[in-house]
Scaffold this active site. Structure first.
Site, PDB file in Angstrom:
ATOM      1  N   GLU A 180      41.344 -13.443  62.351  1.00  0.00           N
ATOM      2  CA  GLU A 180      42.216 -12.376  62.870  1.00  0.00           C
ATOM      3  C   GLU A 180      43.014 -11.681  61.778  1.00  0.00           C
ATOM      4  OE1 GLU A 180      45.054 -13.789  65.753  1.00  0.00           O
ATOM      5  OE2 GLU A 180      45.425 -15.647  64.680  1.00  0.00           O
ATOM      6  N   ARG A 186      46.494 -20.441  74.841  1.00  0.00           N
ATOM      7  CA  ARG A 186      47.620 -20.000  74.007  1.00  0.00           C
ATOM      8  C   ARG A 186      48.775 -20.979  74.202  1.00  0.00           C
ATOM      9  NH1 ARG A 186      45.657 -14.470  75.465  1.00  0.00           N
ATOM     10  NH2 ARG A 186      45.522 -13.272  73.535  1.00  0.00           N
ATOM     11  N   HIS A 237      51.799  -9.100  75.360  1.00  0.00           N
ATOM     12  CA  HIS A 237      51.655 -10.230  76.271  1.00  0.00           C
ATOM     13  C   HIS A 237      51.793  -9.817  77.725  1.00  0.00           C
ATOM     14  CE1 HIS A 237      51.692 -13.400  73.058  1.00  0.00           C
ATOM     15  NE2 HIS A 237      50.599 -13.535  73.746  1.00  0.00           N
ATOM     16  N   ASN A 273      42.754  -8.669  68.534  1.00  0.00           N
ATOM     17  CA  ASN A 273      44.063  -8.023  68.724  1.00  0.00           C
ATOM     18  C   ASN A 273      44.794  -7.931  67.384  1.00  0.00           C
ATOM     19  OD1 ASN A 273      43.239  -8.377  71.310  1.00  0.00           O
ATOM     20  ND2 ASN A 273      44.650 -10.036  71.771  1.00  0.00           N
ATOM     21  N   ASP A 274      44.805  -9.044  66.669  1.00  0.00           N
ATOM     22  CA  ASP A 274      45.455  -9.027  65.362  1.00  0.00           C
ATOM     23  C   ASP A 274      44.548  -8.452  64.287  1.00  0.00           C
ATOM     24  OD1 ASP A 274      48.153  -9.945  65.532  1.00  0.00           O
ATOM     25  OD2 ASP A 274      47.360 -11.865  66.205  1.00  0.00           O
ATOM     26  N   CYS A 297      37.886 -14.116  71.048  1.00  0.00           N
ATOM     27  CA  CYS A 297      38.857 -14.332  72.132  1.00  0.00           C
ATOM     28  C   CYS A 297      39.909 -13.223  72.192  1.00  0.00           C
ATOM     29  CB  CYS A 297      39.530 -15.694  71.991  1.00  0.00           C
ATOM     30  SG  CYS A 297      40.381 -15.907  70.424  1.00  0.00           S
TER      31      CYS A 297
HETATM   32  C1  PEP Z   1      44.113 -12.016  68.853  1.00  0.00           C
HETATM   33  O1  PEP Z   1      44.921 -11.786  67.948  1.00  0.00           O
HETATM   34  O2  PEP Z   1      43.108 -11.341  69.077  1.00  0.00           O
HETATM   35  C2  PEP Z   1      44.344 -13.147  69.771  1.00  0.00           C
HETATM   36  C3  PEP Z   1      43.426 -13.515  70.641  1.00  0.00           C
HETATM   37  O3  PEP Z   1      45.534 -13.778  69.716  1.00  0.00           O
HETATM   38  P1  PEP Z   1      46.915 -13.208  70.292  1.00  0.00           P
HETATM   39  O4  PEP Z   1      46.624 -12.015  71.139  1.00  0.00           O
HETATM   40  O5  PEP Z   1      47.501 -14.338  71.060  1.00  0.00           O
HETATM   41  O6  PEP Z   1      47.652 -12.875  69.043  1.00  0.00           O
HETATM   42 MG    MG Z   2      46.382 -13.220  67.347  1.00  0.00          MG
END
Ligand code: PEP
Ligand code: MG
Length: 583
Positions: free
Chosen positions: A440, A303, A197, A463-464, A511
């Site tokens: 994700e 978010r 983050h 990301n996940d 995203c």
């Molecule tokens: C992701 O996981 O790609 C995502 C956009 O959510 P976060 O980064 O908030 O987990």
């Molecule tokens: Mg995520």
């Protein structure tokens, strides 16, 4: 790496976590680990005096932070610094520190012991409110510790020169404060990956950053440092030629930034007219202005967990309604995709952690939609707030971490119930609210054809998705070389997801951080992504590259890439492709 400060130029490779180039003098923060050393006490009266001075200095710092935060981010965000001023004078803490000094401990050890023992008492109470106070007490103890050990604090940054912050790890609260300091040009950290983050906040603030840099004595306050947040390296003690060349690159970067401003308002299409909507990711309704400023035509990810952080209970329906409707109004008629609560894993919401309890594997635990399924009252409050807000703009709701149809069906039924009940209470609700999911988790990507039938859109959270596909903790800097978004397994899951979305004729978006990575763009065009949502400052850079592409060339490239056998060879191919399309 050499461990002695020297004047020889030193280049250290790390990982780019926020793009751009920066130059400044080093300001190291949070230098010494917060632990007891057993150092002998010299004189208890002297240590008591040092404590009083440190306490005064801490109050001064907190006042300055509260004032600047109030002026820039508003009184809500500043409240924490006001509360900390009171806590640092609380007899519970003060008496514990003085008692430890009287028992013969040096001031540093007394602060650590008192802080950790009060924190442990709060932690032991089974109440989310006290869990949060435990985090506050730690924060305060660490502030005192930094002051007495000579560690720098962000509030120490003066206006005299340009700084680069060097630290082991940047807390999200520190990252947010950096945005206020115009002369913080870059950040260098030892810990923290590109999807942490803090990295996401730094990108939003356009502060170039490199992570994974091992710290040693060369990183001393006052030394000049060059930060390359694109190539992922830092240079210490640069030679004159290297520094001048770097200055020229910074100048060119500024010129490009100015040129890209011209793109605002122009359609985001490929050379052959394929449109890709470019949206921004936000964490608060105030961020919508930034998305619009950078030419974004929607929000692809709000978010909402940020509304739940830094407090001791859930925000009320009314508070949530205010935040969601404000975002919708300021973006209208553009769409705003609001993601329902995604707590757990890397997203620490202390009172929810208090409810869930300790877990051996939080990333595989009660996270995101799973919390909403288990604690339905929290979810229902959010859905009611969303239903009410829907009357004020173009709302789409998105569910995080979905793996199975039953979660979608439950959420849809609960949304219908929320809509009915707010209507009964006399509120207006939009005729139609799209409900979509994040892709994700590999299970969702592999069974996308099943899920696509019951949702209005997909948005891929890379990301996940990368973390779970490759079994690589997205926050662990030791695993950075394994965290490869272009791994063939990830590409295969993206292809499967895209196919399912097109067959079911639903919107396909992304995203995760990959959406703002130019290297990925031709692949996403080839896969027919309709919308990409990213940190707002990335929008013009992606638009610029998009306008140089043609669908045919992207498809050709994709065919080549899907037969390649490693992330690194794919990355090389994508880099070559991008270079061919420059200028
Ligand atoms: C992701 O996981 O790609 C995502 C956009 O959510 P976060 O980064 O908030 O987990
Ligand atoms: Mg995520």
């Amino acid at each position: 790496m050499n461990s002695l400060a020297s004047s020889e130029q030193l280049t250290v490779k790390g990982l780019p976590i926020s793009p751009g180039l920066a130059k400044g003098v080093i300001l190291r923060i949070h230098q010494r680990p917060f632990q007891q050393t057993g150092a002998p006490q010299v004189n208890s009266e002297y240590d008591k005096q040092r404590f009083r001075e440190a306490q005064e200095k801490a109050i001064e710092q907190l006042k300055a932070l509260a004032d600047s935060t109030k002026a820039t981010l508003g009184p809500e965000k500043a409240a924490i610094f006001d509360a900390h001023q009171l806590m640092i004078q609380d007899p519970m803490l003060v008496d514990a520190i003085l008692a430890a000094i009287m028992q013969g401990q040096c001031l540093e050890d007394a602060v650590v012991e008192a802080t950790l023992s009060i924190k442990a008492q709060f932690d032991a109470l089974d109440d989310p409110y006290f869990k949060e106070r435990a985090a506050d007490i730690l924060d305060i103890g660490q502030r005192l510790f930094r002051i007495i050990t000579g560690g720098e604090d962000i509030s120490q940054i003066d206006d005299k020169q340009d700084y680069v912050i060097v630290t082991d790890e940047l807390a999200p609260s520190d990252a947010a404060v950096l945005g206020i300091k115009r002369n913080v040009k870059g950040v260098v950290t030892a810990q923290g990956g590109p999807t942490s983050h803090s990295a996401i906040l730094l990108k939003a603030l356009e502060i170039p950053a490199v992570s994974g840099i091992p710290m040693d004595d060369s990183f001393q306050r006052g030394n000049t440092i060059l930060v390359d947040g694109v190539g992922g390296e830092v240079i210490l003690f640069p030679s004159r030629e290297v520094e001048e060349a770097f200055d020229r690159r910074i100048k060119a970067q500024e010129e490009t930034r100015l040129r890209l401003k011209e793109l605002k308002g122009k359609p985001s299409v490929t050379k052959d007219g394929i449109s890709v909507l470019l949206f921004g990711n936000i964490a608060s309704p105030k961020d919508t202005q930034k998305v619009l400023n950078f030419g974004g035509t929607g929000v692809g990810l709000f978010r909402t967990e940020f509304l739940f952080m830094g407090r001791s209970d859930s925000p009320s329906e009314e508070e949530q309604f205010q935040a969601y409707s404000e975002a919708l109004k300021s973006m209208a008629p553009h769409p705003v995709i609001i993601r329902t609560l995604d707590a757990g894993g890397d997203k620490d919401v202390p009172y929810i952690k208090g409810l869930v309890g300790e877990e051996a594997n939080p990333f595989l635990g009660l996270r995101a939609i799973r919390i909403c399924m288990e604690y339905r009252e929290i979810f229902m409050t959010q859905l009611r707030a969303l239903a009410r807000a829907s009357a004020f703009g173009n709302l789409k709701i998105m569910l995080p971490m979905v793996t199975s149809l039953w979660e979608i069906r439950t959420a849809r039924a609960m949304l219908a119930e929320a809509v009915l009940s707010v209507k009964d209470a006399g509120h207006k609700v939009a005729e139609n609210i799209d409900l979509g999911i994040m892709i994700e988790v590999p299970a969702a990507a592999a069974s996308a054809h099943v899920l696509a039938k019951e949702v209005d859109f997909f948005s891929v959270g890379t990301n996940d998705l990368v973390q779970y596909t490759l079994a690589v903790d997205r926050q662990n800097p030791r695993l950075l070389q394994w965290y490869e978004p272009f791994h063939p397994a990830v590409i295969a899951l993206l292809e499967n997801t895209a196919r399912a979305a097109h067959e079911a004729n639903i919107e396909l978006g992304m995203c995760g951080e990959m959406a703002g990575d130019p290297l990925a763009l031709p692949l996403l065009v080839a896969l027919g992504f309709h919308e990409l949502s990213m940190s707002a400052p990335r929008i013009p850079w992606i638009q610029d590259y998009l306008m140089r592409l043609t669908k045919d060339r992207c498809l050709e490239l994709f065919q080549k890439v899907r037969s390649m056998d490693s992330g690194s060879s794919i990355r090389e191919e994508l880099t070559r492709f991008m270079e061919e399309h420059q200028g």
